[in-house]
Design a protein around this motif. Structure first.
Motif, PDB file in Angstrom:
ATOM      1  N   ASP A  94     -29.618 -25.650  98.597  1.00  0.00           N
ATOM      2  CA  ASP A  94     -28.471 -25.171  97.952  1.00  0.00           C
ATOM      3  C   ASP A  94     -28.989 -24.261  96.422  1.00  0.00           C
ATOM      4  N   GLN A  95     -29.924 -25.243  95.850  1.00  0.00           N
ATOM      5  CA  GLN A  95     -30.542 -24.270  94.621  1.00  0.00           C
ATOM      6  C   GLN A  95     -31.246 -22.716  94.682  1.00  0.00           C
ATOM      7  N   ILE A  96     -31.660 -23.031  95.539  1.00  0.00           N
ATOM      8  CA  ILE A  96     -32.168 -21.632  95.895  1.00  0.00           C
ATOM      9  C   ILE A  96     -31.035 -20.607  96.028  1.00  0.00           C
ATOM     10  N   LEU A  97     -30.268 -21.005  96.676  1.00  0.00           N
ATOM     11  CA  LEU A  97     -29.043 -19.666  96.524  1.00  0.00           C
ATOM     12  C   LEU A  97     -28.346 -19.350  95.641  1.00  0.00           C
ATOM     13  N   GLU A  98     -28.266 -20.515  94.900  1.00  0.00           N
ATOM     14  CA  GLU A  98     -27.305 -20.857  93.659  1.00  0.00           C
ATOM     15  C   GLU A  98     -28.399 -19.786  92.439  1.00  0.00           C
ATOM     16  N   ILE A  99     -29.351 -20.122  92.122  1.00  0.00           N
ATOM     17  CA  ILE A  99     -31.262 -18.692  92.004  1.00  0.00           C
ATOM     18  C   ILE A  99     -30.982 -17.526  91.989  1.00  0.00           C
ATOM     19  N   ARG A 100     -30.320 -17.369  93.356  1.00  0.00           N
ATOM     20  CA  ARG A 100     -30.201 -15.668  93.699  1.00  0.00           C
ATOM     21  C   ARG A 100     -29.580 -15.325  93.081  1.00  0.00           C
ATOM     22  N   GLY A 101     -28.614 -15.893  93.045  1.00  0.00           N
ATOM     23  CA  GLY A 101     -26.653 -15.650  92.552  1.00  0.00           C
ATOM     24  C   GLY A 101     -26.953 -15.395  91.289  1.00  0.00           C
ATOM     25  N   GLY A 102     -27.778 -15.931  89.856  1.00  0.00           N
ATOM     26  CA  GLY A 102     -29.026 -15.656  88.825  1.00  0.00           C
ATOM     27  C   GLY A 102     -28.037 -16.681  87.793  1.00  0.00           C
ATOM     28  N   SER A 103     -27.987 -17.984  88.879  1.00  0.00           N
ATOM     29  CA  SER A 103     -27.819 -19.646  87.008  1.00  0.00           C
ATOM     30  C   SER A 103     -28.744 -20.369  88.674  1.00  0.00           C
ATOM     31  N   ALA A 104     -28.592 -21.632  86.942  1.00  0.00           N
ATOM     32  CA  ALA A 104     -29.244 -22.717  87.418  1.00  0.00           C
ATOM     33  C   ALA A 104     -28.840 -23.526  87.510  1.00  0.00           C
ATOM     34  N   THR A 105     -27.641 -23.784  87.417  1.00  0.00           N
ATOM     35  CA  THR A 105     -26.612 -25.276  86.686  1.00  0.00           C
ATOM     36  C   THR A 105     -27.003 -26.311  86.912  1.00  0.00           C
ATOM     37  N   PHE A 106     -28.201 -26.863  87.734  1.00  0.00           N
ATOM     38  CA  PHE A 106     -28.729 -28.466  87.503  1.00  0.00           C
ATOM     39  C   PHE A 106     -29.593 -28.318  87.101  1.00  0.00           C
ATOM     40  N   ASP A 107     -29.677 -27.002  85.900  1.00  0.00           N
ATOM     41  CA  ASP A 107     -30.809 -27.057  84.799  1.00  0.00           C
ATOM     42  C   ASP A 107     -31.060 -26.494  83.733  1.00  0.00           C
ATOM     43  N   PRO A 108     -30.125 -26.860  82.439  1.00  0.00           N
ATOM     44  CA  PRO A 108     -29.374 -26.018  81.996  1.00  0.00           C
ATOM     45  C   PRO A 108     -31.025 -24.543  81.209  1.00  0.00           C
ATOM     46  N   LYS A 109     -32.568 -24.889  81.548  1.00  0.00           N
ATOM     47  CA  LYS A 109     -33.308 -24.156  80.925  1.00  0.00           C
ATOM     48  C   LYS A 109     -33.469 -23.619  81.697  1.00  0.00           C
ATOM     49  N   LEU A 110     -33.643 -23.284  83.136  1.00  0.00           N
ATOM     50  CA  LEU A 110     -33.639 -22.530  84.043  1.00  0.00           C
ATOM     51  C   LEU A 110     -32.715 -21.695  84.385  1.00  0.00           C
ATOM     52  N   ASP A 111     -31.776 -22.340  84.280  1.00  0.00           N
ATOM     53  CA  ASP A 111     -29.635 -21.640  83.750  1.00  0.00           C
ATOM     54  C   ASP A 111     -29.689 -20.827  83.320  1.00  0.00           C
ATOM     55  N   ALA A 112     -30.742 -21.082  82.068  1.00  0.00           N
ATOM     56  CA  ALA A 112     -30.834 -19.256  80.960  1.00  0.00           C
ATOM     57  C   ALA A 112     -31.890 -18.418  81.417  1.00  0.00           C
ATOM     58  N   LEU A 113     -32.908 -18.921  82.284  1.00  0.00           N
ATOM     59  CA  LEU A 113     -33.568 -18.237  82.704  1.00  0.00           C
ATOM     60  C   LEU A 113     -33.448 -17.086  84.119  1.00  0.00           C
ATOM     61  N   ALA A 114     -32.691 -17.928  84.237  1.00  0.00           N
ATOM     62  CA  ALA A 114     -32.072 -16.948  85.390  1.00  0.00           C
ATOM     63  C   ALA A 114     -30.801 -15.990  85.172  1.00  0.00           C
ATOM     64  N   ALA A 115     -30.060 -16.577  84.159  1.00  0.00           N
ATOM     65  CA  ALA A 115     -28.973 -15.335  84.094  1.00  0.00           C
ATOM     66  C   ALA A 115     -29.942 -14.769  83.386  1.00  0.00           C
ATOM     67  N   PHE A 116     -30.654 -14.509  82.626  1.00  0.00           N
ATOM     68  CA  PHE A 116     -31.432 -13.616  81.458  1.00  0.00           C
ATOM     69  C   PHE A 116     -32.220 -12.884  82.635  1.00  0.00           C
ATOM     70  N   THR A 117     -32.703 -12.816  83.969  1.00  0.00           N
ATOM     71  CA  THR A 117     -33.287 -12.380  84.359  1.00  0.00           C
ATOM     72  C   THR A 117     -33.101 -11.149  85.618  1.00  0.00           C
ATOM     73  N   GLN A 118     -31.425 -11.703  85.971  1.00  0.00           N
ATOM     74  CA  GLN A 118     -30.734 -10.800  86.327  1.00  0.00           C
ATOM     75  C   GLN A 118     -29.815 -10.106  85.269  1.00  0.00           C
ATOM     76  N   SER A 119     -29.789 -10.413  84.207  1.00  0.00           N
ATOM     77  CA  SER A 119     -29.306  -9.159  83.127  1.00  0.00           C
ATOM     78  C   SER A 119     -29.977  -8.299  83.315  1.00  0.00           C
TER      79      SER A 119
END
Length: 182
Positions: A94-119
């Protein structure tokens, strides 16, 4: 239509045969992506040097970048390979699917990284101001920004190679990412 084949050990140069032997020893097999690079005398060694360079990012952070970029670029090979690697790095399905979508709400720092990478990836380097601000607010540095871009570049190379050739995926096929409509 051209059929792109993955070379066997016997079909590559002696230098690449040596790399195949090292990969077999370390991974237990030579992934088709790496084998395909061996059609070129220097590309496999060059690519592995890029992938194995020292980084300010942890392995888990690099996997987030790999997953996000592979999703943006619609590379099924890399989505599948990095789903397997993501699990080895401790992410759940489930985390992998969320990450592929550009977020990682389970970890704020990783969430920022995922969103930044997607952008960065979607906007070809012109990330949104919001994504950049969140990236730095999460504790990332300019040195990290450079490493993010290098990992994005690495992943674009492999995404494009597979998207151009479509050779067989030799990892368990990653599930399709289903967009949830609100």
């Amino acid at each position: 239509m051209k059929n792109y084949s993955v070379p066997t050990r016997e079909e590559v140069s002696p230098a690449n045969q040596s790399i195949f032997d090292q990969l077999n020893k370390g991974l237990g097999f030579v992934p088709n992506l790496y084998a395909y690079f061996a059609k070129n005398e220097t590309a496999l060694g060059d690519y592995l040097t890029l992938q194995n360079r020292k980084s300010s990012l942890r392995a888990k952070e690099r996997e987030i970048i790999n997953l996000v970029v592979s999703q943006v670029n619609e590379c099924r090979y890399c989505q599948s390979a990095h789903t397997a690697l993501g699990k080895l790095n401790g992410f759940t399905e489930d985390q992998i699917l969320e990450i592929r979508g550009g977020s990682a709400t389970f970890d704020p720092k990783l969430d920022a990284l995922a969103a930044f990478t997607q952008s960065v990836t979607i906007n070809r380097g012109k990330a949104s101001q919001k994504a950049k601000e969140a990236f730095f607010a999460a504790g990332y540095t300019e040195a990290n920004l450079i490493d993010v871009v290098i990992v994005i570049g690495d992943k674009i190379i492999s995404n494009y190679i597979h998207n151009l050739t479509g050779f067989e995926i030799d990892f368990p096929i990653a599930p399709e990412l289903v967009e949830i409509e609100n």
